[in-house]
Design an enzyme around this catalytic site. Structure first.
Site, short mmCIF file in Angstrom:
data_model
loop_
_atom_site.label_atom_id
_atom_site.label_comp_id
_atom_site.label_asym_id
_atom_site.label_seq_id
_atom_site.Cartn_x
_atom_site.Cartn_y
_atom_site.Cartn_z
N ASP A 32 4.58 -9.25 2.71
CA ASP A 32 4.36 -8.96 1.41
C ASP A 32 6.22 -9.08 2.39
OD1 ASP A 32 6.17 -6.91 -0.26
OD2 ASP A 32 3.73 -6.44 -0.82
N GLN A 95 1.38 -2.21 -11.61
CA GLN A 95 1.49 -4.13 -11.21
C GLN A 95 2.90 -4.41 -11.71
OE1 GLN A 95 -1.91 -6.13 -13.19
NE2 GLN A 95 -1.53 -8.18 -11.99
N HIS A 101 -3.45 -9.24 -7.42
CA HIS A 101 -3.16 -9.61 -5.49
C HIS A 101 -4.52 -8.03 -5.15
CE1 HIS A 101 -0.02 -8.53 -7.92
NE2 HIS A 101 0.24 -7.51 -6.87
P1 5GP Z 1 2.18 -5.23 -7.25
O1 5GP Z 1 3.20 -3.48 -8.47
O2 5GP Z 1 2.53 -5.82 -8.17
O3 5GP Z 1 1.10 -4.33 -6.98
O4 5GP Z 1 2.38 -6.16 -6.38
C1 5GP Z 1 3.34 -6.58 -6.12
C2 5GP Z 1 3.85 -7.38 -4.63
O5 5GP Z 1 4.53 -8.42 -4.64
C3 5GP Z 1 5.27 -6.29 -3.88
O6 5GP Z 1 4.46 -5.82 -2.96
C4 5GP Z 1 5.93 -7.65 -3.83
O7 5GP Z 1 7.38 -6.92 -2.82
C5 5GP Z 1 5.66 -8.54 -3.59
N1 5GP Z 1 6.51 -9.41 -4.12
C6 5GP Z 1 6.68 -10.29 -5.44
N2 5GP Z 1 7.18 -10.96 -4.76
C7 5GP Z 1 7.46 -11.33 -4.17
C8 5GP Z 1 7.21 -12.81 -3.32
O8 5GP Z 1 8.12 -13.95 -3.80
N3 5GP Z 1 6.94 -13.06 -1.82
C9 5GP Z 1 6.23 -11.69 -1.59
N4 5GP Z 1 5.67 -12.60 0.30
N5 5GP Z 1 5.96 -10.95 -1.71
C10 5GP Z 1 6.65 -10.66 -3.43
#
Ligand code: 5GP
Ligand code: ZN
Length: 137
Positions: A32, A95, A101
């Site tokens: 991440d 999200q 994910h």
């Molecule tokens: P959510 O909040 O949708 O459960 O988690 C999204 C996650 O994706 C976050 O922890 C954020 O830091 C990570 N993330 C968002 N964009 C990218 C990216 O371009 N590359 C990587 N490696 N992680 C990302």
């Protein structure tokens, strides 16, 4: 199906290079970019699913087996003392990227990572209302 506008489709399929810990036919596991803790990783399917609501059953089964494999390897490498497996569905649940994910978040003694929520007591009314409505086929 893949979504040409989806960043995680591009990351999972190698269109955008990213720090990859593991890859197979179905998933890529990446670091991440904004880790909650050192070693925070994401398991991302190569096909596009908005979240758990529409993830294919076979991938839903495979993802937890892969999570087990990853954390059992990573916990030794990272030297962490715990693990949170987190998966958010829709905005109220946090999200922000709408491609399924699974978060693998290593935990370390006294790391102060804030993943908590405030709990309330289950009332009789709440329990009865839910139990009266739940009918799984
Ligand atoms: P959510 O909040 O949708 O459960 O988690 C999204 C996650 O994706 C976050 O922890 C954020 O830091 C990570 N993330 C968002 N964009 C990218 C990216 O371009 N590359 C990587 N490696 N992680 C990302
Ligand atoms: Zn996608």
């Amino acid at each position: 199906m893949r979504d040409s506008d989806c960043i995680f489709c591009k990351l999972a399929n190698g269109e955008i290079p990213t720090a990859t810990l593991y890859e197979d036919n179905d998933f890529r596991v990446i670091l991440d970019t904004n880790p909650a803790a050192k070693g925070h990783a994401l398991i991302i399917p190569k096909e596009h699913y908005r979240n758990l609501y529409d993830l294919e059953d076979d991938l839903a089964a495979k993802v937890l087996v892969l999570a087990k494999k990853m954390v059992n390897t990573l916990r030794v490498i990272l030297g962490c003392t715990g693990y949170n497996i987190v998966q958010n569905n829709e905005e109220p649940a946090g999200q922000t990227v709408f491609h399924f994910h699974l978060h693998l978040i290593p935990r370390y003694d006294n790391d102060h990572v804030g993943l908590g929520w405030h709990m309330h007591e289950l009332t009789d009314e709440e329990r009865d209302e839910i139990l009266s409505k739940v009918r799984f086929q």
